[in-house]
Design a protein around this motif. Structure first.
Motif, PDB file in Angstrom:
ATOM      1  N   ALA A  67       3.069  -2.980   1.866  1.00 21.68           N
ATOM      2  CA  ALA A  67       2.769  -3.910   0.535  1.00 21.68           C
ATOM      3  C   ALA A  67       3.898  -3.131  -0.024  1.00 21.68           C
ATOM      4  O   ALA A  67       4.214  -4.275  -0.547  1.00 21.68           O
ATOM      5  CB  ALA A  67       1.595  -4.016   0.174  1.00 21.68           C
ATOM      6  N   GLU A  68       3.856  -2.201  -0.729  1.00 23.97           N
ATOM      7  CA  GLU A  68       4.216  -1.320  -1.484  1.00 23.97           C
ATOM      8  C   GLU A  68       5.737  -1.336  -1.132  1.00 23.97           C
ATOM      9  O   GLU A  68       6.769  -0.973  -2.298  1.00 23.97           O
ATOM     10  CB  GLU A  68       4.072   0.600  -1.504  1.00 23.97           C
ATOM     11  CG  GLU A  68       4.606   1.235  -2.547  1.00 23.97           C
ATOM     12  CD  GLU A  68       3.995   2.723  -2.578  1.00 23.97           C
ATOM     13  OE1 GLU A  68       4.349   3.307  -3.434  1.00 23.97           O
ATOM     14  OE2 GLU A  68       2.702   3.253  -2.182  1.00 23.97           O
ATOM     15  N   ALA A  69       6.398  -0.985   0.199  1.00 20.12           N
ATOM     16  CA  ALA A  69       6.946  -1.090   0.096  1.00 20.12           C
ATOM     17  C   ALA A  69       8.458  -2.430  -0.385  1.00 20.12           C
ATOM     18  O   ALA A  69       9.058  -2.504  -0.437  1.00 20.12           O
ATOM     19  CB  ALA A  69       7.939  -0.622   2.279  1.00 20.12           C
ATOM     20  N   ARG A 107       2.279   7.776   2.566  1.00 22.94           N
ATOM     21  CA  ARG A 107       0.891   8.185   2.232  1.00 22.94           C
ATOM     22  C   ARG A 107       0.949   9.759   1.323  1.00 22.94           C
ATOM     23  O   ARG A 107       2.161   9.867   1.210  1.00 22.94           O
ATOM     24  CB  ARG A 107       0.000   8.526   3.259  1.00 22.94           C
ATOM     25  CG  ARG A 107      -0.270   7.152   4.527  1.00 22.94           C
ATOM     26  CD  ARG A 107      -0.849   7.393   5.778  1.00 22.94           C
ATOM     27  NE  ARG A 107      -1.386   6.542   6.784  1.00 22.94           N
ATOM     28  CZ  ARG A 107      -0.624   5.926   7.109  1.00 22.94           C
ATOM     29  NH1 ARG A 107       0.757   6.163   7.030  1.00 22.94           N
ATOM     30  NH2 ARG A 107      -1.436   4.611   8.395  1.00 22.94           N
ATOM     31  N   ARG A 108      -0.305   9.401   0.977  1.00 26.49           N
ATOM     32  CA  ARG A 108      -0.621  10.821   0.053  1.00 26.49           C
ATOM     33  C   ARG A 108      -0.499  12.326   1.094  1.00 26.49           C
ATOM     34  O   ARG A 108      -0.326  11.834   1.781  1.00 26.49           O
ATOM     35  CB  ARG A 108      -1.692  10.396  -1.368  1.00 26.49           C
ATOM     36  CG  ARG A 108      -3.030  10.276  -0.239  1.00 26.49           C
ATOM     37  CD  ARG A 108      -3.911  10.553  -1.011  1.00 26.49           C
ATOM     38  NE  ARG A 108      -5.395  10.397  -0.769  1.00 26.49           N
ATOM     39  CZ  ARG A 108      -5.644  11.309   0.195  1.00 26.49           C
ATOM     40  NH1 ARG A 108      -5.469  12.436  -0.160  1.00 26.49           N
ATOM     41  NH2 ARG A 108      -7.214  11.146   1.103  1.00 26.49           N
ATOM     42  N   ALA A 155      -1.277  -0.735   2.584  1.00 24.56           N
ATOM     43  CA  ALA A 155      -0.803  -0.489   1.405  1.00 24.56           C
ATOM     44  C   ALA A 155       0.428   0.570   1.737  1.00 24.56           C
ATOM     45  O   ALA A 155       1.029  -0.029   0.441  1.00 24.56           O
ATOM     46  CB  ALA A 155      -1.887   0.705   0.835  1.00 24.56           C
ATOM     47  N   LEU A 156       0.982   1.232   2.166  1.00 24.82           N
ATOM     48  CA  LEU A 156       1.828   1.532   2.751  1.00 24.82           C
ATOM     49  C   LEU A 156       3.093   0.389   2.359  1.00 24.82           C
ATOM     50  O   LEU A 156       4.359   0.606   2.057  1.00 24.82           O
ATOM     51  CB  LEU A 156       2.202   2.587   3.965  1.00 24.82           C
ATOM     52  CG  LEU A 156       3.011   3.126   4.024  1.00 24.82           C
ATOM     53  CD1 LEU A 156       3.312   4.339   3.512  1.00 24.82           C
ATOM     54  CD2 LEU A 156       3.937   2.653   5.855  1.00 24.82           C
ATOM     55  N   GLU A 169      -4.574   2.164   5.016  1.00 25.93           N
ATOM     56  CA  GLU A 169      -3.299   3.022   4.400  1.00 25.93           C
ATOM     57  C   GLU A 169      -2.153   2.288   4.892  1.00 25.93           C
ATOM     58  O   GLU A 169      -1.370   2.200   4.007  1.00 25.93           O
ATOM     59  CB  GLU A 169      -3.555   4.049   4.841  1.00 25.93           C
ATOM     60  CG  GLU A 169      -4.846   5.510   4.314  1.00 25.93           C
ATOM     61  CD  GLU A 169      -4.248   6.618   4.338  1.00 25.93           C
ATOM     62  OE1 GLU A 169      -5.170   7.400   3.722  1.00 25.93           O
ATOM     63  OE2 GLU A 169      -4.409   6.605   5.529  1.00 25.93           O
ATOM     64  N   VAL A 216       8.460   6.473  -0.052  1.00 30.55           N
ATOM     65  CA  VAL A 216       6.472   5.001   0.077  1.00 30.55           C
ATOM     66  C   VAL A 216       6.284   5.867   1.663  1.00 30.55           C
ATOM     67  O   VAL A 216       6.881   5.668   2.244  1.00 30.55           O
ATOM     68  CB  VAL A 216       7.759   3.826   0.345  1.00 30.55           C
ATOM     69  CG1 VAL A 216       6.079   2.796   0.378  1.00 30.55           C
ATOM     70  CG2 VAL A 216       7.840   3.378  -1.224  1.00 30.55           C
ATOM     71  N   ALA A 251       6.876  -4.206  -3.067  1.00 32.62           N
ATOM     72  CA  ALA A 251       6.401  -4.594  -3.791  1.00 32.62           C
ATOM     73  C   ALA A 251       7.204  -4.663  -5.325  1.00 32.62           C
ATOM     74  O   ALA A 251       8.310  -3.991  -5.169  1.00 32.62           O
ATOM     75  CB  ALA A 251       5.458  -4.142  -4.736  1.00 32.62           C
ATOM     76  N   ARG A 272      12.876   6.271  -3.895  1.00 32.81           N
ATOM     77  CA  ARG A 272      11.911   6.657  -4.064  1.00 32.81           C
ATOM     78  C   ARG A 272      11.329   6.859  -2.918  1.00 32.81           C
ATOM     79  O   ARG A 272      11.957   6.122  -1.665  1.00 32.81           O
ATOM     80  CB  ARG A 272      11.544   5.608  -5.282  1.00 32.81           C
ATOM     81  CG  ARG A 272       9.996   5.502  -4.977  1.00 32.81           C
ATOM     82  CD  ARG A 272       9.582   4.300  -5.933  1.00 32.81           C
ATOM     83  NE  ARG A 272       9.441   3.279  -5.601  1.00 32.81           N
ATOM     84  CZ  ARG A 272       8.907   2.619  -5.315  1.00 32.81           C
ATOM     85  NH1 ARG A 272       8.188   3.323  -4.650  1.00 32.81           N
ATOM     86  NH2 ARG A 272       8.793   1.327  -4.844  1.00 32.81           N
ATOM     87  N   VAL A 313      10.639   4.918   3.455  1.00 33.06           N
ATOM     88  CA  VAL A 313       9.554   4.846   3.680  1.00 33.06           C
ATOM     89  C   VAL A 313       9.125   5.347   5.121  1.00 33.06           C
ATOM     90  O   VAL A 313      10.059   5.774   6.500  1.00 33.06           O
ATOM     91  CB  VAL A 313       9.578   3.261   3.681  1.00 33.06           C
ATOM     92  CG1 VAL A 313       7.978   3.052   4.737  1.00 33.06           C
ATOM     93  CG2 VAL A 313       9.841   2.393   2.687  1.00 33.06           C
TER      94      VAL A 313
END
Length: 123
Positions: free
Chosen positions: A118-120, A95-96, A115-116, A112, A93, A122, A91, A64
């Motif tokens: 939260a994705e970590a 920003r694009r 969202a970052l 952003e 995680v 999820a 994987r 991350v």
């Protein structure tokens, strides 16, 4: 990460995003995620990374970072960690990918960042 034993998710990270991840884990009361902060990126502390991965053999491995995918440590770290993790997938995680490290808008940056994080966490 002494708070977690046999994690189902192992996050490797570097920099200030570590504190955001710790705060989110506390907020969610989610202690099946181990968070390992790596500050020495070169030479990469290979033995310590392998030791942490072995402590959590069934964990999903994540890197991350709050920088865009094409910036920050990911391009370097992914090359080296994929070689030493014996086939375990790592994987990203982040920003694009972007031409600039900053969005130019504090509001976009904050969204952003949310969202970052939260994705970590999820599933």
């Amino acid at each position: 990460d002494a708070k977690v034993q046999n994690a189902t998710r192992l996050i490797f990270t570097s920099g200030k995003v570590y504190y955001d991840l710790i705060a989110e884990r506390e907020k969610l009361n989610e202690f099946s995620t181990a968070i390992v902060r790596i500050e020495q990126l070169y030479p990469l502390p290979v033995d310590e990374i392998i030791a942490q991965a072995k402590l959590h053999p069934n964990a999903t491995l994540l890197w991350v970072q709050d920088e865009p995918a094409n910036q920050g440590p990911w391009p370097f770290v992914s090359t080296h960690l994929n070689e030493i993790l014996n086939g375990r997938a790592l994987r990203r995680v982040s920003r694009r990918a972007a031409a600039s490290p900053a969005t130019g808008s504090i509001y976009v940056h904050e969204e952003e960042q949310k969202a970052l994080i939260a994705e970590a966490f999820a599933r």
